[in-house]
Scaffold this motif. Sequence first.
Motif, mmCIF file in Angstrom:
data_model
loop_
_atom_site.group_PDB
_atom_site.id
_atom_site.type_symbol
_atom_site.label_atom_id
_atom_site.label_comp_id
_atom_site.label_asym_id
_atom_site.label_seq_id
_atom_site.Cartn_x
_atom_site.Cartn_y
_atom_site.Cartn_z
ATOM 1 N N PRO A 20 1.847 -23.611 4.159
ATOM 2 C CA PRO A 20 0.658 -23.692 5.000
ATOM 3 C C PRO A 20 -0.642 -23.863 4.205
ATOM 4 C CG PRO A 20 1.169 -21.395 4.639
ATOM 5 C CD PRO A 20 2.193 -22.204 3.860
ATOM 6 N N PHE A 21 -0.537 -24.346 2.982
ATOM 7 C CA PHE A 21 -1.698 -24.409 2.110
ATOM 8 C C PHE A 21 -2.165 -25.846 1.857
ATOM 9 C CE2 PHE A 21 0.896 -20.749 0.763
ATOM 10 C CZ PHE A 21 0.026 -19.736 1.105
ATOM 11 N N ILE A 22 -3.465 -25.977 1.667
ATOM 12 C CA ILE A 22 -4.071 -27.206 1.178
ATOM 13 C C ILE A 22 -4.622 -26.865 -0.201
ATOM 14 C CG2 ILE A 22 -5.939 -28.893 1.446
ATOM 15 C CD1 ILE A 22 -5.735 -28.387 4.495
ATOM 16 N N ARG A 40 -5.154 -31.864 6.679
ATOM 17 C CA ARG A 40 -4.738 -31.185 7.919
ATOM 18 C C ARG A 40 -3.798 -32.063 8.743
ATOM 19 N NH1 ARG A 40 -10.427 -28.279 9.327
ATOM 20 N NH2 ARG A 40 -10.015 -26.391 8.098
ATOM 21 N N ILE A 41 -3.982 -33.362 8.662
ATOM 22 C CA ILE A 41 -3.044 -34.275 9.317
ATOM 23 C C ILE A 41 -1.661 -34.087 8.692
ATOM 24 C CG2 ILE A 41 -2.441 -36.715 9.691
ATOM 25 C CD1 ILE A 41 -5.547 -37.223 9.868
ATOM 26 N N HIS A 42 -1.621 -33.948 7.369
ATOM 27 C CA HIS A 42 -0.343 -33.686 6.697
ATOM 28 C C HIS A 42 0.243 -32.334 7.114
ATOM 29 C CE1 HIS A 42 -0.399 -37.295 4.389
ATOM 30 N NE2 HIS A 42 -1.344 -36.921 3.543
ATOM 31 N N LEU A 43 -0.604 -31.342 7.332
ATOM 32 C CA LEU A 43 -0.102 -30.050 7.813
ATOM 33 C C LEU A 43 0.617 -30.226 9.142
ATOM 34 C CD1 LEU A 43 -2.991 -27.499 7.091
ATOM 35 C CD2 LEU A 43 -0.706 -27.505 6.089
ATOM 36 N N ARG A 44 0.019 -30.983 10.048
ATOM 37 C CA ARG A 44 0.637 -31.212 11.356
ATOM 38 C C ARG A 44 1.956 -31.965 11.209
ATOM 39 N NH1 ARG A 44 -1.852 -31.699 16.367
ATOM 40 N NH2 ARG A 44 -3.189 -30.062 15.518
ATOM 41 N N GLN A 45 1.960 -32.969 10.333
ATOM 42 C CA GLN A 45 3.190 -33.733 10.097
ATOM 43 C C GLN A 45 4.301 -32.820 9.570
ATOM 44 O OE1 GLN A 45 1.472 -36.419 7.292
ATOM 45 N NE2 GLN A 45 0.959 -37.977 8.826
ATOM 46 N N GLN A 46 3.932 -31.947 8.645
ATOM 47 C CA GLN A 46 4.915 -31.037 8.061
ATOM 48 C C GLN A 46 5.466 -30.071 9.100
ATOM 49 O OE1 GLN A 46 3.374 -29.273 4.434
ATOM 50 N NE2 GLN A 46 2.864 -31.284 3.599
ATOM 51 N N LEU A 47 4.618 -29.589 9.989
ATOM 52 C CA LEU A 47 5.082 -28.714 11.064
ATOM 53 C C LEU A 47 6.076 -29.444 11.969
ATOM 54 C CD1 LEU A 47 1.896 -26.780 12.217
ATOM 55 C CD2 LEU A 47 4.041 -25.793 11.421
#
Length: 108
Positions: A20-22, A40-47
């Motif tokens: 959950p880190f940037i 944050r777009i990558h965070l959503r993709q990863q989720l």
Amino acid sequence: MVIYFPYIFYGDFQGITIFPFIFIRYKHLKKNKILINHERIHLRQQLEMLWVFFFIFYIAEFIVNLAKYKNASIAYSEISFEKEAYANEFNLEYLKKRKFWAFMNYIN
């Protein structure tokens, strides 16, 4: 959570997301709204991809692109996750209206 950690970077990369880190290369980048939105777009993709499948798909796409283009920079820029993030990083409202698995629209 945005963390300043310059030791993992090479080349021109300024940020990397590992849910959950940037992680960012320089402290001042915490204020860079465009970079943070991209990550944050990558965070959503990863989720959406349950984290591990994101990285499997990411690496697989890179390898296929590298074989196709014979150039690491082009291979990276043709990854669907990156194409979505770069195409929408300036739209700070993007994540509010983004559809599930929107990266699929960017697959060649």
